[in-house]
Design an enzyme around this catalytic site. Structure first.
Site, short mmCIF file in Angstrom:
data_model
loop_
_atom_site.label_atom_id
_atom_site.label_comp_id
_atom_site.label_asym_id
_atom_site.label_seq_id
_atom_site.Cartn_x
_atom_site.Cartn_y
_atom_site.Cartn_z
N LYS A 246 18.25 3.23 -15.33
CA LYS A 246 16.31 2.90 -15.19
C LYS A 246 16.35 3.42 -16.74
O LYS A 246 17.39 4.37 -17.17
CB LYS A 246 15.19 4.38 -14.28
CG LYS A 246 13.83 3.65 -14.50
CD LYS A 246 12.93 4.10 -13.80
CE LYS A 246 11.26 3.99 -14.27
NZ LYS A 246 10.69 4.23 -13.23
N GLU A 334 0.48 6.62 0.47
CA GLU A 334 -0.54 7.50 0.31
C GLU A 334 -1.15 7.38 1.52
O GLU A 334 -1.71 8.55 2.39
CB GLU A 334 -1.70 6.47 -0.05
CG GLU A 334 -1.55 6.21 -1.67
CD GLU A 334 -0.11 5.62 -2.17
OE1 GLU A 334 0.62 4.18 -1.44
OE2 GLU A 334 0.27 4.95 -3.13
N ARG A 362 -5.51 1.96 -0.29
CA ARG A 362 -3.98 2.21 0.89
C ARG A 362 -3.97 2.87 1.99
O ARG A 362 -4.00 2.52 2.82
CB ARG A 362 -3.37 2.19 0.61
CG ARG A 362 -2.50 1.40 -0.32
CD ARG A 362 -1.61 0.67 -0.50
NE ARG A 362 -1.52 -0.49 -0.33
CZ ARG A 362 0.01 -1.03 -1.38
NH1 ARG A 362 0.90 0.73 -1.15
NH2 ARG A 362 -0.03 -1.95 -1.63
C1 LIG Z 1 0.90 1.90 -3.97
C2 LIG Z 1 1.23 2.46 -5.04
N1 LIG Z 1 1.19 3.85 -5.68
C3 LIG Z 1 1.36 4.73 -6.37
C4 LIG Z 1 2.46 3.69 -7.81
C5 LIG Z 1 2.55 4.08 -8.67
N2 LIG Z 1 3.93 4.14 -9.14
C6 LIG Z 1 4.41 2.87 -10.05
S1 LIG Z 1 5.31 2.61 -10.10
C7 LIG Z 1 5.58 3.59 -8.81
C8 LIG Z 1 7.65 4.05 -8.99
C9 LIG Z 1 8.24 3.01 -8.63
O1 LIG Z 1 9.65 2.90 -8.40
P1 LIG Z 1 10.79 2.19 -7.21
O2 LIG Z 1 9.49 1.59 -6.68
O3 LIG Z 1 11.66 2.69 -7.32
O4 LIG Z 1 10.49 1.42 -9.41
P2 LIG Z 1 11.16 1.78 -10.48
O5 LIG Z 1 10.14 2.53 -11.86
O6 LIG Z 1 12.33 2.29 -10.07
O7 LIG Z 1 11.74 0.46 -11.05
C10 LIG Z 1 5.05 4.51 -8.30
C11 LIG Z 1 4.86 5.59 -7.59
C12 LIG Z 1 2.25 2.22 -7.21
N3 LIG Z 1 1.85 1.73 -8.15
N4 LIG Z 1 1.19 1.73 -6.21
#
Ligand SMILES: Cc1ncc(C[n+]2csc(CCOP(=O)(O)OP(=O)(O)O)c2C)c(N)n1
Ligand SMILES: CC(=O)[C@@H](O)[C@H](O)COP(=O)(O)O
Ligand SMILES: [Mg+2]
Length: 592
Positions: A246, A334, A362
């Site tokens: 990242k 969630e 959710r």
């Molecule tokens: C249902 C939901 N919960 C929380 C989030 C907040 N959120 C956005 S990106 C993220 C992390 C995603 O991590 P990953 O899938 O590993 O992708 P990366 O950012 O590492 O590319 C979170 C928790 C969200 N967008 N949707």
């Protein structure tokens, strides 16, 4: 050297490039993203991490005929730039500009709108099954899912179904070992083992009937292209596991991946963040929540904290640092977070379950079935309530009042300032009569001296902040602070009374009866949707009590509000100072 990116207006242009020139394009694409995000802000680390993947996917697959979905979508900046939005990418997340997430109405390459995580597997499977039914057997369907997002229940539901189909679906697991905060849970451990070659014999994804390949280096563009070309020829459900970093390509972003998830403005060369303002500012509601919870938890051993994957955003991280045994990041889960809290509450713990308002959507059934129906004293701290600004309609927390107010046994409070937030958190630990939801917005409150002694708030009690004679303004939460500015701009402020209602449920009936008897006109202001929210509650009250007063509701209208600054989105929704002033002036004229 002539720039390659300047000639790329669609993936068709990209596909004309030689394989050898792709790394140069990756370099330029990364620079382009850094250039724009350093001044215009937005999500950074995730898009930098998938630059090579983005190029490889559009190079190998025949998008938009082949379908491509980016889970969450915060990593899709490179995709946007390569699919015809390079010239307008500097409008990203700005009012009237392009969205920070894939959006179907924006481009034929955005096959599915995202923003909330873990939806891509189900959506791509839906498209692939549809292709099969239509006889479009050669069409490819690809979903890119992060390591944190694939651990969510919904993603697993999709995988579970996918594995018993013959759908032409390729899942790309983009494993950078971090979500916004470091990834958590047993799946993270498993993926770490796979990467280090220490996984036990069976492969989880193969067990789910997917043709698994990897893990491979997701920054090695020639390798990625070769592997995608190979996998493309295989039919049925497949999963390619790639390892990426990242923030790749910007040292600071690689080193501090949590902050550089969405760093605000920064120096595009050094990566150093640019401080916004040196003037002292009131604290963020989030920090008041985080520090207050630690204060309360030190005194009350029954208190536990829960966050589904947002420890930094919610500031639960303070409790995770100081009292790690009683603070839980459960990952993007969630539904689990809510029922976990319910389970804890049955055993006498006092769970503060902090969930962004938009993400609690959710877990609606869990709130009703697992918490409210059993009258369990779970404390929901609904962060990012109201219009959140640049993330836009996927993230606005405007439905909570309407979707919670109709649930029996549930109490709903919204603080107008930091002191109220602290006091209701203090009060909540003694509230054993069912769940209590506390909703507050993203960003700063108004009080510098917020670390005051706690005092208990009477459930269902409103506050009179200013007496008036003809118009009563009833507000809920932080938006009530607008009223002071509104009054300063009116000629007859003495005619207007202001009441901070605090509880959307139960309403302060005694106070309301007095207000309806004293004032001719009633105005309600909230930053939730006007249908079914706080204003609706006041209307229902008036109807039940036969009060004839005209009631004007200021709330978010029955449409999705686009992205922009919080102020701009308030204006779009008609809940800004100017719109309210206009109404008050014309009503005051009628009172004369
Ligand atoms: C249902 C939901 N919960 C929380 C989030 C907040 N959120 C956005 S990106 C993220 C992390 C995603 O991590 P990953 O899938 O590993 O992708 P990366 O950012 O590492 O590319 C979170 C928790 C969200 N967008 N949707
Ligand atoms: C993509 C996503 O869902 C998160 O990154 C979200 O944008 C975080 O919002 P805050 O910046 O309000 O924490
Ligand atoms: Mg990740």
């Amino acid at each position: 050297m002539e720039k390659l990116l300047q000639h790329i207006n669609s993936p068709l242009d990209l596909r004309k490039l030689s394989m050898e020139s792709l790394p140069q394009l990756a370099h330029e694409l990364r620079d382009f993203i850094i250039d724009i995000v350093s001044t215009k802000e937005g999500h950074l680390g995730a898009s930098l991490g998938v630059v090579e993947l983005t190029i490889a996917l559009h190079y190998v697959f025949n998008t938009p005929n082949d379908k491509l979905i980016w889970d969450v979508g915060h990593q899709a900046y490179g995709h946007k730039i390569l699919t015809g939005r390079k010239e307008i990418f500097d409008t990203n997340r700005q009012l009237g500009g392009i969205s920070g997430f894939p959006k179907r109405s924006e481009s034929e390459y955005d096959n599915f709108g995202t923003g909330h995580s873990s939806t891509a597997i189900s959506a791509i499977l839906g498209m692939a099954i549809s292709s099969k039914l239509k006889g479009e057997d050669s069409k490819q369907h690809i979903a890119v899912v992060g390591d944190a997002s694939i651990a969510s229940g919904m993603a697993f539901e999709g995988l579970n179904h996918l594995g018993v189909t013959d759908a032409n679906v390729l899942i790309i697991l983009n494993d950078n070992a971090i979500g916004i905060d470091p990834s958590v849970g047993a799946l993270k451990k498993y993926l770490t083992n796979v990467k280090s070659g220490n996984a036990k014999d069976e492969n989880l994804f193969e067990c789910l009937n997917l043709d698994y390949s990897g893990p491979i280096d997701g920054h090695d563009l020639p390798l990625l292209v070769k592997e995608l070309q190979r996998i493309k020829k295989i039919e049925g459900p497949r999963l390619l596991h790639i390892i990426t970093t990242k923030g790749k390509g910007l040292k600071k972003a690689e080193e501090d991946q949590v902050v550089y998830h969405a760093p605000g403005k920064f120096n595009r060369h050094t990566g150093e963040r640019i401080k916004k303002n040196s003037e002292p500012l009131p604290p963020k509601y989030q920090d008041v929540f985080g520090h207050t919870l630690v204060e309360l938890a030190r005194e009350n051993e029954e208190i536990v904290g829960i966050t589904p994957a947002m420890p930094t955003g919610s500031s639960l991280k303070f409790m995770m640092e100081e009292i790690p045994d009683r603070a839980f990041d459960v990952g993007i889960a969630e539904q689990h977070a809510v029922t976990l809290a319910a389970g804890m509450a049955t055993q006498g713990l006092v769970p503060f379950c902090n969930i962004y308002s938009t993400f609690l959507q959710r877990a609606y059934d869990q709130v009703i079935h697992d918490v409210a129906l059993q009258k369990l004293p779970v404390i929901f701290c609904l962060d990012r309530a109201g219009l959140v600004g640049h993330d836009g309609p996927t993230h606005h927390g405007v439905f909570d009042l309407a979707y919670l107010r109709c649930i029996p046994n549930l109490t709903i409070f919204s603080p107008m300032d930091e002191t109220e937030l602290r006091d209701i958190m203090y009060t909540a630990q003694f509230h054993k009569n069912g769940p209590l939801a506390i909703r507050y917005p993203r960003g700063r409150g108004i009080t510098f001296e917020w670390r005051k002694e706690f005092s208990r708030i009477k459930i269902g009690s409103a506050r009179c902040l200013k007496k008036g004679s003809s118009i009563a303004i009833l507000t809920l939460g932080h938006v009530g602070n607008m009223v002071t500015q509104i009054l300063n701009r009116l000629n007859q402020p003495e005619s207007i009374g202001h009441y901070d209602m605090r509880f959307a449920k139960p309403l302060d009936i005694q106070m309301l009866n007095k207000v309806f008897e004293k004032y001719e006109y009633i105005v309600t202001i909230e930053d939730g949707c006007e249908m079914g929210g706080f204003g609706s509650a006041v209307l229902e009250f008036a109807n039940k009590q036969n009060h004839p007063n005209p009631i004007k509701i200021f709330g978010v209208p029955d449409r999705f509000i686009e992205h922009g600054t919080v102020e701009e989105t308030h204006a779009l929704a008609g809940i800004d100072i100017e719109s309210i002033l206009l109404y008050l002036k014309s009503t005051l004229a009628q009172c004369e």
